[in-house]
Design a protein around this motif. Structure first.
Motif, PDB file in Angstrom:
ATOM      1  N   GLU A 283       0.825  -1.087  -0.167  1.00 38.31           N
ATOM      2  CA  GLU A 283       0.008   0.012   0.080  1.00 38.31           C
ATOM      3  C   GLU A 283       0.900   1.251   0.167  1.00 38.31           C
ATOM      4  O   GLU A 283       0.185   2.285  -0.670  1.00 38.31           O
ATOM      5  N   SER A 284       2.156   1.076   0.739  1.00 37.72           N
ATOM      6  CA  SER A 284       2.947   2.274   0.552  1.00 37.72           C
ATOM      7  C   SER A 284       3.867   2.491  -0.584  1.00 37.72           C
ATOM      8  O   SER A 284       4.473   3.460  -0.723  1.00 37.72           O
TER       9      SER A 284
ATOM     10  N   ASP B  44       7.475  -2.424   0.854  1.00 36.11           N
ATOM     11  CA  ASP B  44       6.816  -1.291   1.547  1.00 36.11           C
ATOM     12  C   ASP B  44       7.719  -0.080   1.071  1.00 36.11           C
ATOM     13  O   ASP B  44       8.970  -0.019   1.219  1.00 36.11           O
TER      14      ASP B  44
END
Length: 211
Positions: A103-104, A121
């Motif tokens: 998601e990051s 990440d």
């Protein structure tokens, strides 16, 4: 559904054709319009149910057309995308359903993620990158524009790759490695420290190639 045209009917383009079909099997997304290639006979003798419908040089983008560029050479890919965009072409990213994107993570425009690729990440990909099968971009690593990462490569954490870097199959970087722009990393090599712009490197640890 949007029309999708695949730029380049070589091996990369034919692979991405299958990844688009895999995406459509999950959710009907694209109408596959065909390949764009300056060689009209690029698919001769090959098992392929999609044809070459025009040349890169002469194709006129239509309002409902979308494009994905599947040319392995980073410099050529950049040139083709920029030339077609100047003629009104709109490019799409292709992300295979089995790829994992944190998601990051940040993805640039016009990227292609092959099956089982991982973008971890806070990793970042520049525009036009291609990440091949079973390759990993680990946490906090940043790739510049138009990098080509072959299959089974491992960009470990906190690495920096410049623009138009090519990593051959099975190549890897140790955490925190710095790689300049226009670097060619030969298959199976391991980058242990810093590689200057424009170098071709090979081996473990990767050193300037003698060829």
């Amino acid at each position: 559904m949007k029309n999708i045209l695949i730029i380049g009917a070589g091996g990369c383009g034919r692979e991405v054709l299958q990844w688009i079909k895999d995406i459509n099997a999950v959710s009907s997304t694209w109408n596959i319009k065909g390949f764009i290639d300056d060689n009209p006979d690029a698919l001769e003798g090959l098992r392929c149910d999609v044809s070459v419908v025009g040349s890169i040089k002469n194709y006129v983008p239509q309002p409902d057309d979308r494009f994905v560029c599947c040319i392995g050479n980073s410099n050529v890919r950049k040139q083709v995308i920029e030339n077609l965009e100047a003629r009104g072409a709109v490019f799409e990213s292709v992300v295979h359903p089995t790829s994992i994107v944190a998601e990051s993570a940040l993805l640039g425009k016009n990227v292609v993620l092959y099956p089982y690729s991982i973008i971890s990440d806070n990793a970042e990909l520049g525009d036009g990158c291609i990440i091949n099968m079973h390759s990993t971009i680990a946490h906090d690593s940043v790739l510049g524009e138009y990098c080509t990462i072959s299959a089974h490569c491992d960009v470990t954490g906190m690495c920096r790759l410049g623009d138009r870097v090519f990593m051959g199959s099975g190549a890897r970087t140790v955490p925190g490695a710095k790689v300049g722009s226009d670097v060619f990393i030969c298959a199976g090599s391991t980058v242990m420290s810093r590689i200057k712009d424009g170098m071709k490197v090979i081996g473990v640890p990767a050193k300037k190639a003698a060829f």
